[in-house]
Each structure stands twice: as structure tokens, then as C-alpha cells.
Design an enzyme around this catalytic site. Sequence first.
Site, PDB file in Angstrom:
ATOM      1  N   CYS A 134       0.822  -1.210   0.000  1.00 60.22           N
ATOM      2  CA  CYS A 134       0.000   0.000   0.000  1.00 60.22           C
ATOM      3  C   CYS A 134       0.863   1.271   0.000  1.00 60.22           C
ATOM      4  O   CYS A 134       1.625   1.507   0.934  1.00 60.22           O
ATOM      5  CB  CYS A 134      -0.916  -0.047   1.224  1.00 60.22           C
ATOM      6  SG  CYS A 134      -1.730   1.494   1.635  1.00 60.22           S
TER       7      CYS A 134
ATOM      8  N   CYS B 272       0.248   3.657   2.931  1.00 62.18           N
ATOM      9  CA  CYS B 272       0.794   3.024   4.146  1.00 62.18           C
ATOM     10  C   CYS B 272       2.306   3.246   4.227  1.00 62.18           C
ATOM     11  O   CYS B 272       2.845   3.494   5.305  1.00 62.18           O
ATOM     12  CB  CYS B 272       0.503   1.518   4.154  1.00 62.18           C
ATOM     13  SG  CYS B 272      -1.248   1.101   4.083  1.00 62.18           S
TER      14      CYS B 272
END
Length: 157
Positions: free
Chosen positions: A78, A81
Amino acid sequence: MKKLLLLLLAVFSLGAACTNASNKSNETSEVAAKKQSKVIRLNKEGFKAKVYDYEKNAKEWIYEGDKPAIVDFYATWCGPCKRVAPILEELAEEYDGKIVIYKVDTDREPELAKAFGITSIPTLLFIPKAGEPQATQGALPKEAFKKAIEEFLLGNK
């Protein structure tokens, strides 16, 4: 020609040795950095022991920790992230002893992600020492994290 070939072989061998030593040094530094990280990675059992045993206390939130916490539900692939990760590392250093920062890899802990209804990552759970936690989704800037830590987690207004 033979001398040139030997010289090239010697230079190549020396270059390869330096590269290998350099890579080992980088690997050692990365391993040392991970060991010194103040952000704690949790699996399901660790989460239940340190944050909330949702199987035992399904109807009532009972925080297991002794300091306010942030839980980052993330995945290694991600992008947002990845942007949040270094911010959390910095905050873990800055607020060491005042709060705890945890990370839960949703790919490795799908049951835990499902139990909390995690459908978007990163999802960040802000947990005060007393009271109900609050969640937010998406990558936050450091200033937003600091404001949430100071006001919501530490009660400094």
C-alpha cells in the site's frame, strides 16, 4: 593482452568484493534499524494481549494497555501506508514513554482486519487510555497525528 585480462580480472574481483561488503553493511544497518524500531508489529494474539481481546469482550471495549496507543492497520504493498510508516517511526521516538504505536499487517492478519471491519488501508485506530477509540482512514500528515496525539490521546488542549 594477457596482462590486460589479468588486470581486468583483478579489478572485477576487487569491485565485487567491495560491492558485497557494501551490501552486507547495508543489510546489517537495515536489520539494526528494525531492531531499534519503537513501532511494535502485532499479530492476532499480540493484539488481544496488548490492545483488546475482542473474542473475550465482544460487547464491551476494554483496553489492555497502560499507555494511549495508535494502531496502524496496513499492507506492505500500500502506497499511502508506506508514506505513513516513517511518520509513525518518528512519532514513536518523539512520544516514547507517553504512547505506544502498533502496526498490524492486514494481509498477514486477515481475521483481525475482518474483526475490526478494515476495508480501507491505512486505517488508524487512536486509543486513549480511558474511553472509546476513534478510527480514521487514509494517510495523515505528521501535524494531524501530533494534534490527535496531544489532544485526543494525551488530553493536552
